[in-house]
Motif scaffolding. Structure first.
Motif, short mmCIF file in Angstrom:
data_model
loop_
_atom_site.label_atom_id
_atom_site.label_comp_id
_atom_site.label_asym_id
_atom_site.label_seq_id
_atom_site.Cartn_x
_atom_site.Cartn_y
_atom_site.Cartn_z
N ALA A 178 0.79 -1.22 0.00
CA ALA A 178 0.00 0.00 0.00
C ALA A 178 0.82 1.27 0.00
O ALA A 178 0.31 2.33 -0.29
N SER A 241 -1.97 -5.50 -0.46
CA SER A 241 -2.00 -5.53 1.00
C SER A 241 -1.68 -4.15 1.55
O SER A 241 -1.21 -3.27 0.83
N GLU A 242 -1.94 -4.00 2.84
CA GLU A 242 -1.49 -2.80 3.52
C GLU A 242 0.02 -2.88 3.76
O GLU A 242 0.64 -3.92 3.55
N SER A 243 0.59 -1.76 4.21
CA SER A 243 2.05 -1.67 4.26
C SER A 243 2.70 -2.68 5.19
O SER A 243 3.84 -3.07 4.98
N VAL A 314 -5.90 -2.62 -0.98
CA VAL A 314 -6.12 -1.18 -0.88
C VAL A 314 -6.20 -0.61 -2.28
O VAL A 314 -5.47 -1.04 -3.18
N SER A 561 -4.84 -0.81 11.66
CA SER A 561 -4.85 0.31 10.74
C SER A 561 -6.08 1.16 10.97
O SER A 561 -7.10 0.69 11.49
N ARG A 588 -5.53 5.24 4.18
CA ARG A 588 -5.29 4.17 5.15
C ARG A 588 -3.99 4.48 5.89
O ARG A 588 -2.93 4.52 5.30
N GLU A 590 -1.13 3.60 8.75
CA GLU A 590 -0.54 2.36 9.22
C GLU A 590 -0.85 2.07 10.69
O GLU A 590 -1.05 2.98 11.49
#
Length: 676
Positions: A178, A241-243, A314, A561, A588, A590
Motif C-alpha cells: 500500500a 496488501s497494507e504496508s 487497498v 490500521s 489508510r 498504518e
C-alpha cells in the motif's frame, strides 16, 4: 493528399484533441527467482501472474505488441532485473502520448528498510522496495538495496506519465504494497503440502543481507523527470496488501484445486482477472468485484495460518472514472458501497459518518454470477455511525444466486445541504464531494443569503447561527462582498463543506479510538513552545505569535490500521487537504502499538498568526478488505486558488432548482487573535 482530405484530417485531430490514435500499453513485471538469494525465498506464481494478466489485457482490447513482459520463466520475456525494469519504464514513457492509457504491473517479493533519503517518510520510518531478480543484501549503511526498486522511484515514474496526460493504472501484487508508490515481513513458514502449498510474498531485509553477496557496481538508471504540481486526476492503483502485511500465492481457483487450470497465482492478480470478466464499468466496480472474491479464500487461509494477519487490498485514485480509458469525467457522481445480504436485509458498513440518514432513498444493484445486473429502489430503515440497513426490494428477493450487492444514494442527504436563499442564479461550476451539496431555500430555512451585485460581484451573508463561527474563520465573513463568480464559488463550496465537517465533528465528539491521538504543537525554529490535544483546543487556546508555526502530530497506537482524514479551511475560506494530501492517495494510516505507535508530523503553513482557521481530524478503525472511506471529507479539488480549473473535479453536489462505533473526531476552531 487532397485539400479536402487534409481538412478532414484536421477536423478529426481537432475533435480528438490532437490524439486520434490513443494507445493502451502495459508493462508486466514478474519476479519468481531471486538469483542471488537462497531458493527457499523464491516464488512460484509471478511468471503465471504475468501470463494471466497478459491474457486478461488482450481480452480487454490491448494489442500483444503493446504489452511488454519482464519475467523469468516466460518464453520471449526479458529477465526482470532492476536495470532492465528501469529501461523498460523509460521506453514506455518515451512512447506514451497525451490521451494514452498505461498499466504498470508488478508481481513478486517486497521488503521494507530504512531510507533517510526519502522526502516522504512513512509513519513507521520504513521504505517499501520491490525486489528485482538481481536483488542483493543492503550495503553497510542499510539505506540502499541493490536490485530493489524504491517506492519513491515508482512514484516519480507515475508522476512522469501523468505529466504527459497519460492515464496510469498500477497493480502491485506484492507484500508491503500500500505504500509502494510513495516491514519487516514475517519469517518463511510451513507452506503446506506440495500439491497445494501457500507462499507469502515478503522477506525481511535482514534475510537478504545474510544471504546476499557484495553487489557489483552498476550504472544507475536515469531518474524520470519530475513534473511539478501534477494532479492525480488520471490515476488508479490497486495494492495487494497494507504496508505491514504480506499477500499469498496459492493454487487458484480453489474450487478447481485438482483441475488442470488451477495453478499457483497471486491472490490479487487472480481476483482482478476474474472480476474483469463481469465487465465492470468503473474502477470502483472492479475493485468491489475483487473484494467479493476474497472472503472464501481468506476464510480457508485463516484456518491454516491462524497466527498470520492476512492481506487487505487497498485502492486509491479516481475510482469513479470509466475503466480502461483516459477520461476525466466520472461515470458515477455519488458513492457506491458494497452490501451484504442476510435473509431479507442488506447491511452496509457505512453510516451517518459517511453521509447516510434513516429513510434515505437508495438504488440497489444485484450483480449475478454471469455479470448481468438487476436494479431496484429502496429506503434505509436504519443508519448508525458506521453501519446502515435496508430491506431487500421485493423485485430482487428471489436472487439468491447474486454474487454481489451494491447500494448508491439517489441524492445527497437534505440534512447536510447548505441552504442558500437567492433571487438570482448562483455562480456555476460548483463542485462538491458527497454528501455536501447546495440547495435553494426560503429565508426561514436558509443558512446563507446570496445577493448578486452585477458588475460589482456579489454579497454572501451567513444567516445560520451554526455557521456564524465559520464566518469568523474566514470562510465567508457575514455580509462579505466577493469580486466575481470564481471567488463566490470557492466560498460557497467552503461553507457547504464546513457544514458537513461540523456535523462530522458533532457525530464523533463523544467517541474514543483507543490508542489514537492528534496533537497540535506550536514551535519556533528550535523547539516546541506549547502543545495540546486537538479535541482540547476548541476554545482557541493555542495562539500563534509572530515567528511561530503550527504542526499536527498524529499517533496510531491502536494495534490496527485506521481510516484517517484531516482537512482544514484557511483564513481565505480555501479548503486545505492535510491527509490524504493528494486526490490520488489512499487514506489508510498504518497500524502501530502503544509501545511503538505509527506516527506522522504534518506542517500547517496556512495557519498564520492573527488569522482564524478550522481543522477537522476524523479517524476510525479500518475495515479489512473494504473500499476507501473518506467520510465525505476528502478533497475533490487539489488546487488552492479561486481560479482553479474545475474540469477535473467530481461534481458531487448541484444547486437544486427552486421548483423542485469507535471513532475519533475533533474540529479545531482556531480564533487565533493577533498577539505580538
Amino acid at each position: 493528399m487532397t485539400i479536402a482530405a487534409r481538412l478532414m484530417l484536421l477536423l478529426v485531430l481537432f475533435a480528438t484533441g490532437g490524439n486520434a490514435a490513443a494507445v493502451q500499453r502495459a508493462l508486466l513485471v514478474g519476479v519468481s527467482e531471486l538469483v542471488n538469494q537462497p531458493q527457499v525465498l523464491w516464488l512460484q506464481a509471478p511468471r503465471n501472474d504475468v501470463m494471466l494478466m497478459r491474457q486478461t489485457l488482450m481480452k480487454q482490447g490491448f494489442a500483444p505488441a503493446d504489452i511488454t513482459m519482464l519475467a523469468d520463466g516466460v518464453a520471449g520475456a526479458a529477465l526482470p532485473e532492476a536495470q532492465r525494469i528501469n529501461e523498460a519504464l523509460a521506453r514506455l514513457l518515451e512512447q506514451s502520448r497525451a490521451g494514452d492509457f498505461v498499466m504498470l504491473y508488478f508481481s513478486g517479493h517486497g521488503t521494507r528498510l530504512r531510507d533517510s533519503t526519502k522526502r516522504y517518510q512513512e509513519p513507521d520510518g520504513l521504505a517499501e522496495n520491490f525486489l528485482a531478480r538481481d536483488a542483493r543484501g543492503t550495503d553497510s549503511s542499510g539505506g540502499s538495496l541493490p536490485g530493489g526498486l524504491r517506492d519513491v522511484d515508482f512514484d516519480r515514474w507515475i508522476r512522469a506519465f501523468l505529466g504527459k496526460n497519460v492515464f496510469v493504472w498500477s497493480v502491485f501484487d506484492t507484500c508491503s504494497a500500500a505504500s509502494m508508490t510513495r516491514s519487516a515481513a514475517q519469517p518463511v513458514e510451513d507452506v503446506g503440502p506440495a500439491d497445494d502449498e501457500v507462499r507469502f510474498r515478503g522477506v525481511r531485509a535482514g534475510q537478504l543481507a545474510a544471504s546476499g553477496q557484495p553487489a557489483l557496481a552498476q550504472p544507475a538508471a536515469p531518474p524520470p523527470p519530475e513534473p511539478a504540481g501534477v494532479p492525480r486526476a488520471r490515476y488508479v492503483a490497486f495494492f495487494a496488501s497494507e504496508s505491514h502485511q504480506v499477500t499469498p500465492e496459492l493454487r487458484l481457483p480453489r474450487k478447481a484445486r485438482n483441475a488442470r487450470n488451477a495453478q499457483p497465482q497471486g491472490l490479487l492478480t487472480w481476483a482482478v482477472a476474474e472480476a474483469l470478466q463481469q465487465k465492470p464499468a468503473t474502477w470502483r466496480d472492479l475493485f468491489n468485484g475483487v473484494l467479493d472474491l476474497y472472503p472464501p479464500v481468506i476464510e480457508e487461509l485463516e484456518s491454516r495460518f491462524p497466527a498470520r494477519e492476512l492481506p487487505s487490498p487497498v485502492a486509491e485514485g479516481n475510482l469513479d472514472l470509466p475503466i480502461f480509458s483516459n477520461a476525466a469525467a466520472p461515470l458515477s457522481t455519488r458513492p457506491v458501497w458494497r452490501a451484504e445480504r442476510a435473509g431479507g436485509s442488506l447491511t452496509l458498513k457505512v453510516g451517518l459518518l459517511d453521509g447516510l440518514e434513516p429513510g434515505q432513498e437508495v438504488r440497489i444493484v444485484a450483480t449475478l454470477a454471469d455479470g448481468l445486473q438487476r436494479t431496484a429502489q429502496g429506503r434505509l430503515v436504519q443508519a448508525d455511525l458506521g453501519s446502515a440497513r435496508l430491506a431487500v426490494p421485493a423485485a430482487l428477493g428471489e436472487l439468491a444466486q447474486a454474487t454481489s450487492w451494491s447500494v448508491t444514494p439517489v441524492a445527497e442527504p437534505a440534512s447536510a445541504a447548505l441552504r442558500v436563499r437567492s433571487d438570482s442564479a448562483l455562480p456555476g461550476g460548483i463542485s462538491l464531494d458527497y454528501p455536501a451539496s447546495i440547495r435553494a431555500a426560503a429565508d426561514a430555512q436558509a443558512d446563507v443569503r446570496w445577493v448578486d451585485l452585477g458588475a460589482a460581484g456579489g454579497r454572501l451573508e451567513v444567516l445560520s447561527p451554526a455557521l456564524a463561527a465559520a464566518a469568523q474563520a474566514g470562510a465567508a465573513p457575514a455580509g462579505a462582498v466577493v469580486r466575481d463568480a470564481a471567488e463566490a464559488r470557492v466560498r460557497l463550496q467552503a461553507l457547504a463543506q464546513l457544514k458537513w465537517m461540523s456535523r462530522l465533528a458533532e457525530l464523533a465528539k463523544e467517541g474514543r479510538l483507543d490508542g489514537f491521538d492528534a496533537v497540535l504543537e506550536v514551535r519556533d525554529e528550535s523547539r516546541v513552545l506549547r502543545s495540546a490535544e486537538v479535541r482540547d483546543t476548541a476554545g482557541g487556546t493555542l495562539v500563534l505569535r509572530q515567528g511561530e508555526r503550527a504542526e499536527l502530530i498524529v499517533r496510531n497506537g491502536s494495534g490496527h490500521s485506521i481510516d484517517l482524514v484531516v482537512v482544514g479551511i484557511d483564513a481565505q475560506g480555501i479548503l486545505r487537504a492535510v491527509y490524504p494530501e493528494d486526490l490520488g492517495e489512499a487514506n489508510r494510516f498504518e497500524r502501530g502499538t502503544r509501545e511503538a505507535p505509527a506516527s506522522k508530523r504534518f506542517a500547517l503553513p496556512w495557519l498564520k498568526p492573527g488569522r482564524a482557521a478550522r481543522l477537522l481530524v476524523l479517524a476510525t478503525p479500518a475495515q479489512a478488505r473494504s473500499a476507501p472511506r473518506l467520510f465525505g471529507a476528502g478533497m475533490a479539488e487539489t488546487a488552492t486558488n479561486a481560479g482553479a480549473n474545475t474540469a477535473e473535479l467530481r461534481v458531487r453536489g448541484q444547486l437544486t432548482p427552486e421548483r423542485d462505533r469507535q471513532v475519533y473526531g475533533a474540529i479545531l476552531r482556531w480564533t487565533n487573535a493577533a498577539t505580538p
